[in-house]
Design a protein around this motif. Sequence first.
Motif, PDB file in Angstrom:
ATOM      1  N   THR A  32       0.842  -1.202   0.000  1.00 41.15           N
ATOM      2  CA  THR A  32       0.000   0.000   0.000  1.00 41.15           C
ATOM      3  C   THR A  32       0.874   1.249   0.000  1.00 41.15           C
ATOM      4  OG1 THR A  32      -1.717  -1.172   1.214  1.00 41.15           O
ATOM      5  CG2 THR A  32      -1.795   1.232   1.310  1.00 41.15           C
ATOM      6  N   SER A  34       1.976   5.209  -2.188  1.00 48.29           N
ATOM      7  CA  SER A  34       2.150   5.784  -3.520  1.00 48.29           C
ATOM      8  C   SER A  34       3.119   4.964  -4.368  1.00 48.29           C
ATOM      9  CB  SER A  34       2.625   7.236  -3.414  1.00 48.29           C
ATOM     10  OG  SER A  34       3.833   7.306  -2.693  1.00 48.29           O
ATOM     11  N   THR A  35       4.142   4.370  -3.736  1.00 46.02           N
ATOM     12  CA  THR A  35       5.088   3.542  -4.493  1.00 46.02           C
ATOM     13  C   THR A  35       4.402   2.236  -4.906  1.00 46.02           C
ATOM     14  OG1 THR A  35       6.743   4.454  -2.980  1.00 46.02           O
ATOM     15  CG2 THR A  35       7.502   2.806  -4.541  1.00 46.02           C
ATOM     16  N   GLY A  86       6.227  -0.682  -0.261  1.00 40.80           N
ATOM     17  CA  GLY A  86       7.096   0.451   0.051  1.00 40.80           C
ATOM     18  C   GLY A  86       7.437   0.491   1.532  1.00 40.80           C
ATOM     19  N   ASP A  88       8.407   3.632   4.855  1.00 45.92           N
ATOM     20  CA  ASP A  88       8.637   5.035   5.234  1.00 45.92           C
ATOM     21  C   ASP A  88      10.102   5.258   5.594  1.00 45.92           C
ATOM     22  OD1 ASP A  88       5.857   5.955   5.036  1.00 45.92           O
ATOM     23  OD2 ASP A  88       5.544   4.443   6.578  1.00 45.92           O
ATOM     24  N   LYS A  98       6.895   1.270   8.679  1.00 45.10           N
ATOM     25  CA  LYS A  98       5.843   1.316   7.687  1.00 45.10           C
ATOM     26  C   LYS A  98       4.550   1.793   8.345  1.00 45.10           C
ATOM     27  CE  LYS A  98       5.269  -2.057   4.903  1.00 45.10           C
ATOM     28  NZ  LYS A  98       4.887  -1.007   3.942  1.00 45.10           N
ATOM     29  N   GLY A  99       3.561   2.085   7.521  1.00 49.82           N
ATOM     30  CA  GLY A  99       2.270   2.476   8.071  1.00 49.82           C
ATOM     31  C   GLY A  99       1.932   3.937   7.867  1.00 49.82           C
ATOM     32  N   ALA A 103      -1.821   1.244   6.685  1.00 41.76           N
ATOM     33  CA  ALA A 103      -2.183  -0.150   6.370  1.00 41.76           C
ATOM     34  C   ALA A 103      -1.269  -1.152   7.076  1.00 41.76           C
ATOM     35  CB  ALA A 103      -2.124  -0.360   4.857  1.00 41.76           C
ATOM     36  N   GLU A 107      -0.464  -5.113   6.208  1.00 43.71           N
ATOM     37  CA  GLU A 107       0.854  -5.271   5.565  1.00 43.71           C
ATOM     38  C   GLU A 107       1.686  -6.308   6.323  1.00 43.71           C
ATOM     39  OE1 GLU A 107       2.203  -1.223   5.631  1.00 43.71           O
ATOM     40  OE2 GLU A 107       1.318  -0.768   3.690  1.00 43.71           O
ATOM     41  N   LYS A 125      14.308   7.235   1.773  1.00 48.47           N
ATOM     42  CA  LYS A 125      13.800   6.331   2.821  1.00 48.47           C
ATOM     43  C   LYS A 125      14.924   5.581   3.545  1.00 48.47           C
ATOM     44  CE  LYS A 125       9.560   7.181   1.383  1.00 48.47           C
ATOM     45  NZ  LYS A 125       8.714   6.208   0.749  1.00 48.47           N
TER      46      LYS A 125
END
Length: 224
Positions: A32, A34-35, A86, A88, A98-99, A103, A107, A125
């Motif tokens: 989930t 944009s990537t 992807g 963060d 992540k998150g 999601a 994930e 990142k």
Amino acid sequence: MTQDELKRAVAQAAVAYVVPHLDTGAVIGVGTGSTADLFIDALAPHGARLAGAVASSERSAKRLAGHGIRIVELNEVDTLPVYIDGADEIDGSFAMIKGGGGALTREKIVAAVARQFVCIADASKKVAVLGRFPLPVEVIPMARAYVARQLTALGGAPKLREGFITDNGNLILDVHGLSITDPVGMETRINQIAGVVTNGLFAARGADVLLLGTEQGVVESRRP
Ligand code: 5RP
């Protein structure tokens, strides 16, 4: 190159990890963000040869279905050869935060089932120490205040993600100000707080492969 161009480059590169599974009946996991959205778009031309995909969010499921890719429930499969998503932040040991898209729980579940986790990220990142990006924690609504106090006791500054409800009907606390030098320890500790569904540290199960979008091109590396 812009950040979007770097994301597009890694999204395209990740298709190579799906190609061996086309026409095999295998189902892949899709993340989930944009990537991941760009990856779904890059996957579209191969969709007819893919048995299906397990999505880590309603958002990704909608995008996959929009490209005619069959959505499969996780409970219908025993294993996924690959999960592409992807991050963060990602550190040198391939532990991640992540998150950012909220999601994280789905994930983490899909990643747990997958044999290989391919992280697709632009160069911004990659970090030495996780924590500059606020750590998302999914929380059962009635436990919000209690969990926030516990996270404060751990040295963080939790902030409710206003107006956001996860696909599971829960809240997100974004924890600022952590410097996470022991990602596995912190992941375990936060998950032990009653009322926490899960947290956005993916350290116990980190990435296996990193496709990093840089000015010099996509750099591929494996977990050290
Ligand atoms: C969503 C995620 C995403 O992978 C993460 O937020 C990165 O997002 P983007 O690709 O938009 O930078 O964990 O829950």
